[in-house]
Design a protein around this motif. Structure first.
Motif, PDB file in Angstrom:
ATOM      1  N   ARG A 223       3.449 -27.682 -34.958  1.00 47.19           N
ATOM      2  CA  ARG A 223       4.882 -27.367 -34.826  1.00 47.19           C
ATOM      3  C   ARG A 223       5.256 -26.067 -35.526  1.00 47.19           C
ATOM      4  O   ARG A 223       6.358 -25.540 -35.319  1.00 47.19           O
ATOM      5  CB  ARG A 223       5.721 -28.523 -35.367  1.00 47.19           C
ATOM      6  CG  ARG A 223       5.787 -29.704 -34.396  1.00 47.19           C
ATOM      7  CD  ARG A 223       6.818 -30.725 -34.807  1.00 47.19           C
ATOM      8  NE  ARG A 223       6.443 -31.445 -36.026  1.00 47.19           N
ATOM      9  CZ  ARG A 223       7.214 -32.360 -36.610  1.00 47.19           C
ATOM     10  NH1 ARG A 223       8.398 -32.652 -36.117  1.00 47.19           N
ATOM     11  NH2 ARG A 223       6.800 -32.983 -37.704  1.00 47.19           N
ATOM     12  N   GLN A 224       4.351 -25.539 -36.338  1.00 46.00           N
ATOM     13  CA  GLN A 224       4.606 -24.241 -36.971  1.00 46.00           C
ATOM     14  C   GLN A 224       4.202 -23.073 -36.066  1.00 46.00           C
ATOM     15  O   GLN A 224       4.463 -21.908 -36.394  1.00 46.00           O
ATOM     16  CB  GLN A 224       3.839 -24.154 -38.292  1.00 46.00           C
ATOM     17  CG  GLN A 224       4.237 -25.195 -39.329  1.00 46.00           C
ATOM     18  CD  GLN A 224       3.364 -25.118 -40.578  1.00 46.00           C
ATOM     19  OE1 GLN A 224       3.021 -24.037 -41.055  1.00 46.00           O
ATOM     20  NE2 GLN A 224       3.006 -26.277 -41.116  1.00 46.00           N
ATOM     21  N   GLY A 225       3.546 -23.384 -34.956  1.00 50.09           N
ATOM     22  CA  GLY A 225       3.040 -22.335 -34.077  1.00 50.09           C
ATOM     23  C   GLY A 225       3.817 -22.222 -32.783  1.00 50.09           C
ATOM     24  O   GLY A 225       4.778 -22.955 -32.526  1.00 50.09           O
ATOM     25  N   ASP A 226       3.390 -21.292 -31.954  1.00 51.16           N
ATOM     26  CA  ASP A 226       3.982 -21.054 -30.640  1.00 51.16           C
ATOM     27  C   ASP A 226       2.904 -21.197 -29.576  1.00 51.16           C
ATOM     28  O   ASP A 226       1.737 -20.862 -29.795  1.00 51.16           O
ATOM     29  CB  ASP A 226       4.593 -19.643 -30.554  1.00 51.16           C
ATOM     30  CG  ASP A 226       5.722 -19.442 -31.549  1.00 51.16           C
ATOM     31  OD1 ASP A 226       6.627 -20.303 -31.598  1.00 51.16           O
ATOM     32  OD2 ASP A 226       5.692 -18.436 -32.286  1.00 51.16           O
ATOM     33  N   VAL A 227       3.305 -21.669 -28.409  1.00 49.16           N
ATOM     34  CA  VAL A 227       2.380 -21.802 -27.282  1.00 49.16           C
ATOM     35  C   VAL A 227       2.021 -20.418 -26.766  1.00 49.16           C
ATOM     36  O   VAL A 227       2.905 -19.588 -26.508  1.00 49.16           O
ATOM     37  CB  VAL A 227       3.009 -22.647 -26.165  1.00 49.16           C
ATOM     38  CG1 VAL A 227       2.108 -22.661 -24.928  1.00 49.16           C
ATOM     39  CG2 VAL A 227       3.279 -24.064 -26.659  1.00 49.16           C
ATOM     40  N   ASN A 228       0.742 -20.164 -26.613  1.00 54.96           N
ATOM     41  CA  ASN A 228       0.273 -18.896 -26.048  1.00 54.96           C
ATOM     42  C   ASN A 228      -0.026 -19.112 -24.574  1.00 54.96           C
ATOM     43  O   ASN A 228      -0.962 -19.826 -24.209  1.00 54.96           O
ATOM     44  CB  ASN A 228      -0.982 -18.418 -26.781  1.00 54.96           C
ATOM     45  CG  ASN A 228      -1.446 -17.070 -26.277  1.00 54.96           C
ATOM     46  OD1 ASN A 228      -2.094 -16.971 -25.238  1.00 54.96           O
ATOM     47  ND2 ASN A 228      -1.117 -16.015 -27.022  1.00 54.96           N
ATOM     48  N   GLN A 229       0.767 -18.494 -23.708  1.00 52.09           N
ATOM     49  CA  GLN A 229       0.655 -18.731 -22.270  1.00 52.09           C
ATOM     50  C   GLN A 229      -0.658 -18.216 -21.691  1.00 52.09           C
ATOM     51  O   GLN A 229      -1.194 -18.790 -20.747  1.00 52.09           O
ATOM     52  CB  GLN A 229       1.836 -18.085 -21.539  1.00 52.09           C
ATOM     53  CG  GLN A 229       3.160 -18.792 -21.760  1.00 52.09           C
ATOM     54  CD  GLN A 229       3.179 -20.210 -21.196  1.00 52.09           C
ATOM     55  OE1 GLN A 229       2.505 -20.519 -20.217  1.00 52.09           O
ATOM     56  NE2 GLN A 229       3.943 -21.090 -21.836  1.00 52.09           N
TER      57      GLN A 229
ATOM     58  N   GLU B 221      -2.152 -22.296 -36.134  1.00 55.05           N
ATOM     59  CA  GLU B 221      -0.900 -22.915 -35.704  1.00 55.05           C
ATOM     60  C   GLU B 221      -0.653 -22.689 -34.215  1.00 55.05           C
ATOM     61  O   GLU B 221      -0.260 -23.613 -33.478  1.00 55.05           O
ATOM     62  CB  GLU B 221       0.283 -22.350 -36.512  1.00 55.05           C
ATOM     63  CG  GLU B 221       0.282 -22.731 -37.978  1.00 55.05           C
ATOM     64  CD  GLU B 221      -0.645 -21.874 -38.838  1.00 55.05           C
ATOM     65  OE1 GLU B 221      -0.735 -22.127 -40.056  1.00 55.05           O
ATOM     66  OE2 GLU B 221      -1.278 -20.933 -38.290  1.00 55.05           O
ATOM     67  N   ASN B 222      -0.895 -21.469 -33.746  1.00 57.62           N
ATOM     68  CA  ASN B 222      -0.669 -21.164 -32.328  1.00 57.62           C
ATOM     69  C   ASN B 222      -1.691 -21.850 -31.429  1.00 57.62           C
ATOM     70  O   ASN B 222      -1.372 -22.286 -30.321  1.00 57.62           O
ATOM     71  CB  ASN B 222      -0.696 -19.657 -32.100  1.00 57.62           C
ATOM     72  CG  ASN B 222       0.508 -18.954 -32.694  1.00 57.62           C
ATOM     73  OD1 ASN B 222       1.487 -19.603 -33.075  1.00 57.62           O
ATOM     74  ND2 ASN B 222       0.461 -17.639 -32.778  1.00 57.62           N
TER      75      ASN B 222
ATOM     76  N   ALA C  48      -0.634 -25.558 -31.251  1.00 55.43           N
ATOM     77  CA  ALA C  48       0.553 -25.700 -30.398  1.00 55.43           C
ATOM     78  C   ALA C  48       0.175 -25.579 -28.926  1.00 55.43           C
ATOM     79  O   ALA C  48       0.664 -26.333 -28.073  1.00 55.43           O
ATOM     80  CB  ALA C  48       1.592 -24.640 -30.765  1.00 55.43           C
ATOM     81  N   THR C  49      -0.731 -24.650 -28.614  1.00 54.12           N
ATOM     82  CA  THR C  49      -1.172 -24.452 -27.240  1.00 54.12           C
ATOM     83  C   THR C  49      -1.975 -25.641 -26.746  1.00 54.12           C
ATOM     84  O   THR C  49      -1.842 -26.064 -25.585  1.00 54.12           O
ATOM     85  CB  THR C  49      -1.997 -23.159 -27.128  1.00 54.12           C
ATOM     86  OG1 THR C  49      -1.225 -22.060 -27.633  1.00 54.12           O
ATOM     87  CG2 THR C  49      -2.381 -22.882 -25.676  1.00 54.12           C
TER      88      THR C  49
ATOM     89  N   ARG D  84       0.375 -28.352 -25.794  1.00 57.78           N
ATOM     90  CA  ARG D  84       0.987 -28.054 -24.498  1.00 57.78           C
ATOM     91  C   ARG D  84      -0.012 -28.267 -23.353  1.00 57.78           C
ATOM     92  O   ARG D  84       0.357 -28.741 -22.268  1.00 57.78           O
ATOM     93  CB  ARG D  84       1.494 -26.603 -24.479  1.00 57.78           C
ATOM     94  CG  ARG D  84       2.252 -26.215 -23.216  1.00 57.78           C
ATOM     95  CD  ARG D  84       3.624 -26.847 -23.169  1.00 57.78           C
ATOM     96  NE  ARG D  84       4.337 -26.534 -21.928  1.00 57.78           N
ATOM     97  CZ  ARG D  84       5.630 -26.760 -21.712  1.00 57.78           C
ATOM     98  NH1 ARG D  84       6.362 -27.296 -22.688  1.00 57.78           N
ATOM     99  NH2 ARG D  84       6.193 -26.462 -20.560  1.00 57.78           N
TER     100      ARG D  84
END
Length: 405
Positions: free
Chosen positions: A241-247, A292-293, A296-297, A300
């Motif tokens: 939850r501290q990261g971002d999804v990398n598309q 983190e990323n 998160a990815t 997802r």
């Protein structure tokens, strides 16, 4: 008549049966033990969960299993000695819990043991034309029966393969018998190491039952946490939850042809593992991503492949087209405790009412152990449900019998 056969026959004649269900999944985190009371069979099955516990495995046990788990090349002696060792281990756990619960051994009729999966190899994964679907679970039933003094049914998945299935998912059988409800279309979503779902039609027609794996649940996430954080899992998705999804990475992760193959299908950590992640990162030039990323990815990735599988297989059904609100998803498995995966799923499937199997009176944590106890009950007194000719759901009785004497 052999005394063992005579005892088995007498158990099958009982009005109610006490069955211990055992389940150890691909996460290898421990053994789920469900002590259940059964009455009747088939669609009339009545179950009371008397006791449930999960006995965590210490790291040394996990390490021994990891030496052969999901590996194409292993020390064959290690596999050979693990088979009885796991059987004895599970047997001792049952003995200890029965003592804790103050249940005399002679009060238990049957143990239903899933065993420990060490390799899953359907044709869509091994791609060896002359060989059939295959899967291997260890934890020998004879050792378990002798250790406990209780008749044991085990090795359930082999009959499924022998009858043309892939050896998974077997939850579909118990899901139909336990969770079907007239007037409500249900999707039973289990998110363990691998995610799978069962569709149950509200008309109770067994011929309409559908089940398939969707891809990874927690398996890559847990492997990543073990390797880089020395933790068994990302509790409450605190790191993810501290990261971002990398598309870019997400797109690469979804490129495997497993996702293009028709339903039903099965898979395992043999495909979805840290090597799979590393290859996707290389192909997408995302090796620089933070932990983190990446996590998160991966959350997802699990959520999108689950949602897309449900959309492809369910959204074209006439019942959904007429009344999408009549479908409910009931979740179970470790994935329901990951708030980020659950958040993504609700975003991706907004028309569905998400609930837990706990709302149906069955603990999501105990569900799979109960399902194997249900398969044993069917082997004893049922086995009459006809699932038709749909691929992946042969109408068979499963479980090999081991006697303690």
């Amino acid at each position: 008549m052999n005394q063992n056969i005579k005892k088995l026959y007498s158990i099958a004649q009982k009005e109610k049966r006490i069955i211990v269900g055992l389940m150890s999944g691909t996460s290898m985190d421990g053994l789920d033990v469900a002590l259940c009371e059964f009455r009747k069979s088939g669609g009339d099955t009545e179950i009371v969960l008397m006791h449930f516990d999960t006995i965590s495995f210490p790291e040394d046990i996990k390490d021994e299993i990891r030496k052969v788990f999901a590996r194409k090349e292993i020390d064959f002696q290690q596999l050979c000695v693990l088979n009885p060792w796991i059987g004895n281990l599970h047997g001792q756990i049952v003995n200890d819990l029965l003592l804790k619960w103050r249940i005399p051994t002679e009060k238990v009729d049957i143990i239903a043991s899933h065993g420990q999966t060490v390799f899953h190899s359907p044709k869509i994964l091994h791609r060896l034309e002359k060989f059939p679907n295959a899967t291997l679970q260890i934890g020998d039933g004879d050792h378990l029966a002798v250790k406990t003094g209780i008749i044991t049914l085990s090795d359930f998945r082999q009959k499924h393969c022998a009858a043309g299935g892939e050896g998974a998912p077997l939850a579909v059988y118990g899901d139909y018998l336990i969770f079907s409800k007239r007037g409500e279309n249900r999707i039973l979503l289990n998110m363990g190491g691998i995610a799978n779902f069962t569709y149950l039609a509200g008309n109770l027609d067994a011929n309409e039952v559908f089940a398939s794996d969707t891809g990874p649940g927690n398996t890559i996430i847990d492997a990543y946490m073990k390797k880089y954080f020395d933790l068994p899992y990302d509790e409450d998705a605190r790191i993810a939850r501290q990261g971002d999804v990398n598309q870019v990475l997400l797109t690469a992760l979804k490129q495997d042809d497993f996702f293009m193959k028709p339903f039903p299908k099965t898979t395992g950590p043999e495909l979805f593992n840290l090597e799979y992640l590393a290859n996707a990162q290389q192909q997408s030039n995302t090796t620089y991503l933070s932990d983190e990323n990446i996590l998160a990815t991966l959350c997802r990735f699990s959520a999108e492949t689950i949602a897309e599988a449900i959309q492809k297989s369910i959204l074209q059904l006439p019942e959904y087209i007429v009344n999408p609100g009549s479908f409910r998803i009931y979740g179970s498995g470790g994935g329901v405790h990951n708030p980020l995966i659950m958040q993504f799923l609700k975003e991706l499937l907004p028309d569905f009412d998400f609930r837990l199997t706990d709302d149906l009176g069955i603990s999501g944590d105990a569900k799979e152990a109960i399902l194997f106890a249900t398969l044993a009950n069917e082997a004893l007194v049922g086995g009459k449900t006809d699932f038709g000719s749909r691929k992946g759901i042969p109408s068979v009785s499963m479980g090999k019998i081991s006697f303690p004497q």
